[in-house]
Design an enzyme around this catalytic site. Structure first.
Site, PDB file in Angstrom:
ATOM      1  N   LYS A  16      -6.887  -0.468  -1.244  1.00  0.00           N
ATOM      2  CA  LYS A  16      -6.642   0.970  -1.099  1.00  0.00           C
ATOM      3  C   LYS A  16      -7.896   1.763  -1.521  1.00  0.00           C
ATOM      4  O   LYS A  16      -8.799   1.233  -2.153  1.00  0.00           O
ATOM      5  CB  LYS A  16      -5.440   1.382  -1.957  1.00  0.00           C
TER       6      LYS A  16
HETATM    7  C1  LIG Z   1       2.577   3.176   3.466  1.00  0.00           C
HETATM    8  C2  LIG Z   1       2.702   2.182   2.348  1.00  0.00           C
HETATM    9  N1  LIG Z   1       3.688   2.347   1.447  1.00  0.00           N
HETATM   10  C3  LIG Z   1       3.831   1.503   0.398  1.00  0.00           C
HETATM   11  C4  LIG Z   1       2.984   0.448   0.214  1.00  0.00           C
HETATM   12  C5  LIG Z   1       3.201  -0.486  -0.933  1.00  0.00           C
HETATM   13  O1  LIG Z   1       2.097  -0.485  -1.781  1.00  0.00           O
HETATM   14  P1  LIG Z   1       1.947  -1.620  -2.906  1.00  0.00           P
HETATM   15  O2  LIG Z   1       1.288  -2.785  -2.255  1.00  0.00           O
HETATM   16  O3  LIG Z   1       1.076  -0.988  -3.946  1.00  0.00           O
HETATM   17  O4  LIG Z   1       3.295  -1.946  -3.389  1.00  0.00           O
HETATM   18  C6  LIG Z   1       1.933   0.236   1.118  1.00  0.00           C
HETATM   19  C7  LIG Z   1       1.012  -0.882   0.950  1.00  0.00           C
HETATM   20  O5  LIG Z   1       0.218  -1.238   1.763  1.00  0.00           O
HETATM   21  C8  LIG Z   1       1.790   1.120   2.211  1.00  0.00           C
HETATM   22  O6  LIG Z   1       0.803   0.977   3.097  1.00  0.00           O
END
Ligand SMILES: Cc1ncc(COP(=O)(O)O)c(C=O)c1O
Length: 370
Positions: free
Chosen positions: A178
């Site tokens: 990210k």
């Molecule tokens: C739009 C979206 N929401 C939620 C998440 C979940 O993030 P995490 O991997 O930090 O749980 C992601 C991860 O890629 C995402 O792209």
């Protein structure tokens, strides 16, 4: 191989981690608290709660809103599965909305039609980093709580305001690739004090005092704590937070470099009739440019051609309502059509001009020689 995403880390992050390790406090502690203070300020909200992923942040957001069996939560279908999984974790039903064919953000007209008396929250995703039209969304939603999924969007702004403070609760991801990365991490952003205090307990099994607080603040009865409600074990730790603090300092520069690369893509690909580029930034929408997606003809052949030439690509996303686990298959025409045309091109802050030019050259070559 030119990767699609790549973390942007250097000696500063290594030094920050080394400092935390030497301090001998590597769990939930002062670095997490410092990150939370700084991140809340960055997002223009009163509070931030550090957790170990955006999935956990979204799950806690559902719990803060008491989402439960019989409730419905509207989510866009062009997203990562976390956005809908958290609704199911809390025994409620995700209701999938179609997406706008240009921005791929939630289709606000379709969303409006899906609101019922059971709708207890809406989770807009700022897809690729471009903010959703939050004023229109709020108008339609009325009193229904809005949980922003800001996983792509750290640093993005809507009408000059940072995402994460535009709805009722913001949920961020600091996953490895990210814009602000910690390996794994996430945060809630919010301004309601009661929710804030409950979120701090819920991320630490429901315990009402952190170990650091008990060690540092309450010297008298440090072993005493209360547990009123059963919570999760999903807090941030100080190793991750120390990386996050450095990444937060770097964010204006790293997001700025992303924007320069995007401009190079606009210049290089703008004349291709077979390729549709994402909307540019303007006074209202300022993207964090987490993902640079194109909509294109012969998508599969293009991705194989680029792969053969040392360029990795991605597809964000297969519309998630299609996955068997949801057992809920509305016909969402825009998303179903887009899934065959979208392609994510490489974009990361350490990408060199030469690499960007090479990607542009290969995309142009593909359409010229077809
Ligand atoms: C739009 C979206 N929401 C939620 C998440 C979940 O993030 P995490 O991997 O930090 O749980 C992601 C991860 O890629 C995402 O792209």
């Amino acid at each position: 191989m030119i990767q699609v995403f790549k973390p942007y880390m250097g000696q500063e992050e290594i030094d920050a981690v080394a400092e935390v390790i030497r301090s001998a406090w590597i769990g939930l502690g002062p670095k997490t608290a410092e990150f939370e203070r700084r991140f809340a300020e960055f997002c223009g909200v009163d509070y931030s709660v550090g957790v170990n992923s955006a999935t956990a942040a979204l799950d806690l957001a559902m719990k803060l809103l008491h989402i439960n069996h019989g409730d419905e939560v509207i989510v866009p279908t062009m997203t990562f599965v976390s956005t809908a999984h958290v609704v199911v974790y809390n025994l409620a039903t995700p209701i999938f909305a179609d997406v706008d064919p240009v921005t791929m953000n939630i289709d606000l007209g379709d969303m409006e039609q899906k609101i019922t008396s059971r709708t207890k929250a809406i989770i807009p995703v700022h897809y690729s980093g471009r903010p959703v039209d939050m004023d229109v969304l709020r108008n339609i939603a009325g009193d229904i709580p809005i949980v922003e999924d800001c996983a792509h969007a750290v640093g993005a702004k809507y009408r000059g305001k940072p995402v994460g403070g535009l709805g009722d609760i913001g949920c961020f991801s600091f996953h490895a690739v990210k814009n602000l990365a910690m390996g794994d991490g996430g945060a809630l952003t919010l301004s309601d004090q009661t929710w804030y205090e409950r979120a701090k307990r819920l991320r630490w099994l429901g315990i009402d005092k952190g170990t650091w607080d008990r060690t540092e603040l309450d010297k008298s009865y440090w072993w005493q704590y209360q547990v009123d409600e059963i919570g999760l074990k999903c807090h941030m730790n100080d190793i991750a937070a120390s990386i996050g603090l450095v990444q937060l300092d770097k964010l204006p520069r790293s997001n700025g470099r992303r924007k320069e690369i995007v401009e190079m893509y606009y210049d290089g690909l703008g004349d291709l009739t077979e390729v549709e580029l994402p909307l540019r930034d303007d006074d209202v929408y300022q993207s964090s440019w987490h993902i640079f997606h194109i909509k294109c003809e012969a998508r599969n052949d293009l991705s194989v051609f680029l792969q053969d030439n040392g360029i990795a690509t991605g597809v964000h996303y297969t519309p998630i309502h299609i996955y068997r686990c949801y057992g809920n298959r509305p016909d969402l025409k825009n998303a179903q059509a887009l899934q065959h045309r979208i392609l994510t091109l490489p974009l990361y802050p350490s990408m060199t001009d030469e690499q960007v030019n090479y990607v542009v050259e290969k995309v142009c070559e593909f359409y010229r020689t077809r």
